[in-house]
Each structure stands twice: as C-alpha cells, then as structure tokens.
Enzyme design. Structure first.
Site, PDB file in Angstrom:
ATOM      1  N   GLN A  10       0.624  -1.102  -0.014  1.00 20.40           N
ATOM      2  CA  GLN A  10       0.014  -0.033   0.145  1.00 20.40           C
ATOM      3  C   GLN A  10       0.873   1.186  -0.023  1.00 20.40           C
ATOM      4  O   GLN A  10       0.378   2.286  -0.382  1.00 20.40           O
ATOM      5  CB  GLN A  10      -1.017  -0.010   1.046  1.00 20.40           C
ATOM      6  CG  GLN A  10      -2.018  -1.087   1.061  1.00 20.40           C
ATOM      7  CD  GLN A  10      -2.857  -1.163  -0.335  1.00 20.40           C
ATOM      8  OE1 GLN A  10      -3.138   0.056  -0.843  1.00 20.40           O
ATOM      9  NE2 GLN A  10      -2.797  -2.069  -0.833  1.00 20.40           N
ATOM     10  N   ASP A  69      10.194  -3.812  -8.011  1.00 17.92           N
ATOM     11  CA  ASP A  69      10.742  -4.573  -7.145  1.00 17.92           C
ATOM     12  C   ASP A  69      11.833  -3.318  -6.389  1.00 17.92           C
ATOM     13  O   ASP A  69      12.610  -2.769  -7.157  1.00 17.92           O
ATOM     14  CB  ASP A  69      11.526  -5.665  -7.312  1.00 17.92           C
ATOM     15  CG  ASP A  69      11.732  -6.680  -6.102  1.00 17.92           C
ATOM     16  OD1 ASP A  69      10.792  -6.910  -5.410  1.00 17.92           O
ATOM     17  OD2 ASP A  69      13.103  -6.887  -5.930  1.00 17.92           O
ATOM     18  N   SER A  70      11.715  -3.299  -5.058  1.00 18.65           N
ATOM     19  CA  SER A  70      12.851  -2.382  -4.771  1.00 18.65           C
ATOM     20  C   SER A  70      13.415  -2.943  -3.064  1.00 18.65           C
ATOM     21  O   SER A  70      12.878  -3.707  -2.603  1.00 18.65           O
ATOM     22  CB  SER A  70      12.036  -1.073  -4.356  1.00 18.65           C
ATOM     23  OG  SER A  70      10.512  -1.274  -3.538  1.00 18.65           O
ATOM     24  N   TYR A 153      11.391   1.244   5.645  1.00 18.37           N
ATOM     25  CA  TYR A 153      12.649   1.587   6.151  1.00 18.37           C
ATOM     26  C   TYR A 153      12.871   2.978   6.315  1.00 18.37           C
ATOM     27  O   TYR A 153      13.521   3.413   6.887  1.00 18.37           O
ATOM     28  CB  TYR A 153      13.873   1.158   5.475  1.00 18.37           C
ATOM     29  CG  TYR A 153      13.974  -0.680   5.507  1.00 18.37           C
ATOM     30  CD1 TYR A 153      14.569  -1.174   6.634  1.00 18.37           C
ATOM     31  CD2 TYR A 153      13.446  -1.422   4.587  1.00 18.37           C
ATOM     32  CE1 TYR A 153      14.563  -2.702   6.853  1.00 18.37           C
ATOM     33  CE2 TYR A 153      13.571  -2.580   4.565  1.00 18.37           C
ATOM     34  CZ  TYR A 153      14.202  -3.323   5.734  1.00 18.37           C
ATOM     35  OH  TYR A 153      14.094  -4.536   5.662  1.00 18.37           O
ATOM     36  N   HIS A 179      14.415   6.906  -4.883  1.00 16.20           N
ATOM     37  CA  HIS A 179      14.839   5.897  -5.815  1.00 16.20           C
ATOM     38  C   HIS A 179      13.240   5.717  -6.747  1.00 16.20           C
ATOM     39  O   HIS A 179      13.313   5.604  -7.978  1.00 16.20           O
ATOM     40  CB  HIS A 179      15.104   4.540  -5.170  1.00 16.20           C
ATOM     41  CG  HIS A 179      13.997   4.237  -4.062  1.00 16.20           C
ATOM     42  ND1 HIS A 179      13.341   5.198  -3.088  1.00 16.20           N
ATOM     43  CD2 HIS A 179      13.716   2.973  -3.779  1.00 16.20           C
ATOM     44  CE1 HIS A 179      12.777   4.356  -2.213  1.00 16.20           C
ATOM     45  NE2 HIS A 179      12.864   3.093  -2.682  1.00 16.20           N
ATOM     46  N   ARG A 180      12.225   5.444  -6.024  1.00 19.35           N
ATOM     47  CA  ARG A 180      10.965   5.355  -6.930  1.00 19.35           C
ATOM     48  C   ARG A 180      10.614   6.510  -7.697  1.00 19.35           C
ATOM     49  O   ARG A 180      10.378   6.342  -8.966  1.00 19.35           O
ATOM     50  CB  ARG A 180       9.917   4.874  -5.773  1.00 19.35           C
ATOM     51  CG  ARG A 180       8.423   4.706  -6.537  1.00 19.35           C
ATOM     52  CD  ARG A 180       7.647   3.860  -5.540  1.00 19.35           C
ATOM     53  NE  ARG A 180       8.260   2.585  -5.129  1.00 19.35           N
ATOM     54  CZ  ARG A 180       8.824   2.651  -3.666  1.00 19.35           C
ATOM     55  NH1 ARG A 180       8.688   3.629  -2.830  1.00 19.35           N
ATOM     56  NH2 ARG A 180       9.338   1.516  -3.354  1.00 19.35           N
TER      57      ARG A 180
HETATM   58  P1  ITT Z   1       4.980  -6.041  -3.893  1.00 19.10           P
HETATM   59  O1  ITT Z   1       6.004  -7.262  -4.030  1.00 19.10           O
HETATM   60  O2  ITT Z   1       3.658  -6.594  -3.999  1.00 19.10           O
HETATM   61  O3  ITT Z   1       5.293  -5.000  -4.910  1.00 19.10           O
HETATM   62  P2  ITT Z   1       6.470  -6.106  -1.598  1.00 19.10           P
HETATM   63  O4  ITT Z   1       6.361  -5.134  -0.236  1.00 19.10           O
HETATM   64  O5  ITT Z   1       6.622  -7.452  -1.421  1.00 19.10           O
HETATM   65  O6  ITT Z   1       5.249  -5.514  -2.687  1.00 19.10           O
HETATM   66  P3  ITT Z   1       9.174  -5.703  -2.480  1.00 19.10           P
HETATM   67  O7  ITT Z   1       9.338  -7.080  -2.803  1.00 19.10           O
HETATM   68  O8  ITT Z   1       9.689  -4.736  -3.436  1.00 19.10           O
HETATM   69  O9  ITT Z   1       7.644  -5.025  -2.442  1.00 19.10           O
HETATM   70  O10 ITT Z   1       9.790  -5.001  -1.113  1.00 19.10           O
HETATM   71  C1  ITT Z   1      10.421  -3.858  -1.038  1.00 19.10           C
HETATM   72  C2  ITT Z   1      10.559  -3.569   0.415  1.00 19.10           C
HETATM   73  O11 ITT Z   1      11.616  -2.747   0.589  1.00 19.10           O
HETATM   74  C3  ITT Z   1       9.409  -3.079   1.200  1.00 19.10           C
HETATM   75  O12 ITT Z   1       8.538  -3.829   1.997  1.00 19.10           O
HETATM   76  C4  ITT Z   1      10.119  -2.249   2.102  1.00 19.10           C
HETATM   77  O13 ITT Z   1      10.232  -2.740   3.291  1.00 19.10           O
HETATM   78  C5  ITT Z   1      11.465  -1.805   1.418  1.00 19.10           C
HETATM   79  N1  ITT Z   1      11.249  -0.280   0.672  1.00 19.10           N
HETATM   80  C6  ITT Z   1      11.325  -0.209  -0.883  1.00 19.10           C
HETATM   81  N2  ITT Z   1      11.097   0.864  -1.246  1.00 19.10           N
HETATM   82  C7  ITT Z   1      10.931   1.709   0.041  1.00 19.10           C
HETATM   83  C8  ITT Z   1      10.836   2.939   0.186  1.00 19.10           C
HETATM   84  O14 ITT Z   1      10.473   3.678  -0.540  1.00 19.10           O
HETATM   85  N3  ITT Z   1      10.542   3.429   1.686  1.00 19.10           N
HETATM   86  C9  ITT Z   1      10.928   2.505   2.563  1.00 19.10           C
HETATM   87  N4  ITT Z   1      11.086   1.219   2.454  1.00 19.10           N
HETATM   88  C10 ITT Z   1      11.166   0.813   1.099  1.00 19.10           C
END
Ligand code: ITT
Length: 195
Positions: A10, A69-70, A153, A179-180
């Site tokens: 979300q 993916d992030s 984070y 980054h996003r």
């Molecule tokens: P989807 O795969 O459904 O998109 P997810 O939460 O599983 O959702 P990821 O596998 O890409 O997504 O996990 C990325 C994690 O990295 C996310 O749950 C955060 O803990 C962290 N993360 C990524 N972008 C972030 C941001 O902008 N701020 C803080 N934490 C972030």
C-alpha cells in the site's frame, strides 16, 4: 489507456498514484481487479523480480502492467537487506525489519552506515515488449527511528541533503528525490512519448 500496477504494497501504491496522477492514464491496482494472489519473489535480482511481477500481472489481466521491486542496500552488511528487504526479519513486518537492521548496526560508526534504496520498474506493454526503468538514492541508516511518514525503512533512512529521515518528510518531497521518484520519472518520459 489503462495500466495495471502489480503491487500489494500500500505504501508503494500511494506513492505511484501521486507520481502518475498528471498522466492521462487510468491506474488499476490488483485490489481494484479483485486479484488476491500475491506475487512471490523467486528471482536473484531486483530486475528479475520486477519483471516477474509485471509479466504475471500482464498474463492475468491482459493489461499493460507495471511491476516494481525495490529494497535497501547496506554495503557494510554485504548488501543486505537487498532483495530480501521485505522479508528481512522473521516476522517480516516493517517494524521488525527496521528493528533488526538497527540491531545489526548497533555500535557501527556513521561512515559505515551508508545505504541506498534501489527501485526497478518493469513495464510490460504486451507479450513481446517490455521496458526497464531504475532509480537509486543514497543515504545513511540512522541510529534510531525518526518520523512516521512513508513505509518500510523510511524512518531509519537518513537523507543528508535534508538532514532528515524519509520518515520525517512528506510523500510529495520524498517523491522528488527517492529511488521510486527517479524510476517513475523515467517511466513517465517514456509513456508520454508512447501516447
Ligand atoms: P510487491 O512485491 O507486492 O510490490 P512488496 O512489499 O513485497 O510489494 P518488495 O518485494 O519490492 O515489495 O519489497 C520492498 C521492500 O523494501 C518493502 O517492503 C520495504 O520494506 C522496502 N522499501 C522499498 N521501497 C521503500 C521505500 O520507498 N521506503 C521504505 N522502504 C522501502
């Protein structure tokens, strides 16, 4: 044009919707389409995972799809949490993940707390055409949590140019530097050309 945003997160979704709101595109989420299925990540890189999410979303709906993916890379921890950012701690909640990271860095000097967020977006337009966009932002892991904005984070990611964590800034500001925000800005240039 309708695009599927294949994420179950979300926090990500909120940021994407703000970032894309000026485009003449309807963004649908998995929830909007009543797709309950999660997208388990099996890949060995952000790229593989982002592609898998986007391609699976496209196969399920037939819509052009964004997969993202992030994660957070900490060189001192040999790049962890990295692609395991979501499931870093045993309970895998945002709060537990942050706690574990702070614990692993207890007593570690500021210089060694360098970190970067990485975001990879794959856009699957149709079954033969896919495009990649990437963004990164550098900072440090703070000594304690600061602020309640954002997700994941954010409260422990210190961004030196502002002297604040991402937990202490509004989404609008985060989107300008994150980054996003950077990856989406590249995606927007591409989609404007396409339209
Ligand atoms: P989807 O795969 O459904 O998109 P997810 O939460 O599983 O959702 P990821 O596998 O890409 O997504 O996990 C990325 C994690 O990295 C996310 O749950 C955060 O803990 C962290 N993360 C990524 N972008 C972030 C941001 O902008 N701020 C803080 N934490 C972030």
């Amino acid at each position: 044009m309708k695009i599927l945003l294949a994420t179950t997160n979300q926090g990500k979704k909120r940021e994407f919707l703000k970032l894309l709101k000026d485009l003449n595109i309807k963004i649908l989420s998995l929830k909007d389409l009543c797709i309950e299925e999660g997208f388990k990540e099996k890949g060995r890189s952000f790229e593989e995972n982002a592609f898998e999410k986007a391609y699976k979303g496209f196969l399920l709906t037939g819509l052009p799809t964004i997969g993202e993916d992030s994660g957070l890379i900490v060189p001192y921890l040999y790049t962890l949490p990295g692609i395991y950012s979501k499931r870093f701690s045993e309970k895998a909640t945002d709060e537990e993940n942050r706690k574990l990271l702070l614990k692993l860095l207890r007593g570690v000097s500021f210089e060694k707390r360098r970190a970067k967020f990485v975001c990879v977006i794959y856009f699957v337009l149709n079954k033969n055409n896919f495009f990649k966009f990437k963004g990164e932002v550098e900072g440090f892991i703070s000594y304690e949590e600061r602020g309640k904005s954002g997700f994941g984070y954010d409260p422990i990611f210190l961004y030196p140019p502002l002297g604040r964590t991402f937990g202490e800034i509004d989404t609008e500001i985060k989107n300008l530097i994150s980054h996003r925000g950077k990856a989406v800005s590249e995606f927007k240039k591409f989609i404007k050309n396409l339209l």
